[in-house]
Design an enzyme around this catalytic site. Structure first.
Site: not given
Ligand code: KIV
Length: 264
Positions: A45-46, A84, A112, A114, A181
């Protein structure tokens, strides 16, 4: 080369072979990363920051991640593909399952999420229903407003112990992979040694089983600044595929991350 699965990563961990992960958001870059040998690709989600230009990851939607997951999927053949779950797309177990299913149907091999203890029921439900889970602890960017900024986590003994306990509980609930992280390297090492599942670090020192970076940081094209824990490999190599190979080589050799990339 055969497809990377969670079993491959466990084997790497058992053999002490460090593996690489990188974010990817489209078929062309993902194809290059896959063919150069990046083991794990994450549609992070970056993308809210590096593609969409937001200040944090909160505006990203499940439709955004599903779209980019489908794009990446079409470009790759070997890498394990993680998608994500974006902010507020997994706030209840039912919502989690519906949204995780969308990402798996878009082509993800794993999703993934969080968070720690509050996620245990969801992790168990997803795993039991055939959806592998990568957990994410430490600086979890979706909680940036709770943390009061993008800050290193687990610096004091109490928080370090909580993160270690959550890592063990997530593994027990069925998580097959863990991202940590921006935590002190000593804590990342303790977590990596305590778990049988592979642990991937970002800003967490050299002692995790694998490393992940955001592709825009590796290629030095992030707007603004490159985080201290990252490294611009394009600057030292001058060519995208060579940059990716240099990243893989340094992770394999244990020379990235170096002392200057860690939060001691
Ligand atoms: O969203 C993302 O790119 C991430 C990584 C930095 C681990 O969660």
């Amino acid at each position: 080369m055969s497809k990377v699965t969670s079993s491959t990563l466990i084997k790497f961990k058992q053999e002490g072979k460090k593996f690489t992960a990188l974010t990817a958001y489209d078929a062309s870059f993902a194809g290059a990363f896959d063919s150069e040998g990046v083991d794990v690709l994450l549609v992070g989600d970056s993308l809210g920051m590096v593609l969409q230009g937001h200040n944090d990851t909160l505006p990203v939607t499940i439709a955004d991640i599903a779209y980019h997951t489908a794009c990446v999927k079409r470009g790759i053949s070997r890498s394990l593909l993680i998608a994500d779950m974006p902010f507020m797309s997994y706030s209840t177990p039912e919502q989690t399952m519906e949204n995780a299913a969308l990402l798996m149907q878009a082509g993800a091999n794993m999703v993934k999420v969080e968070g720690g203890h509050w996620l245990l029921e969801s992790v168990k439900m997803l795993t039991e229903r055939g959806i592998p889970v990568c957990a994410h602890l430490g600086l979890t960017p979706q909680s940036v407003h709770v943390f009061g900024g993008f800050k290193v986590q687990g610096r004091d003994a109490e928080n370090a112990q909580r993160i270690l306990d959550e890592a063990k509980a997530l593994q027990a609930a069925g998580a097959q992979l863990l991202v940590v992280e921006c935590i002190p390297p000593q804590l990342a090492k303790a977590i990596t040694e305590a778990l049988s599942i592979p642990v991937i670090g970002i800003g967490a020192g050299a002692d995790t089983d694998g490393q992940i970076l955001v592709m825009h940081d590796v290629l030095g094209i992030s707007s603004g600044y490159i985080p201290r824990f990252s490294k611009n490999y394009l600057k030292q190599t001058g060519e995208i595929r060579s940059a990716i190979r240099a990243y893989i080589d340094e992770v394999s050799a244990g020379t990235f991350p170096a002392e200057e990339h860690t939060f001691n």
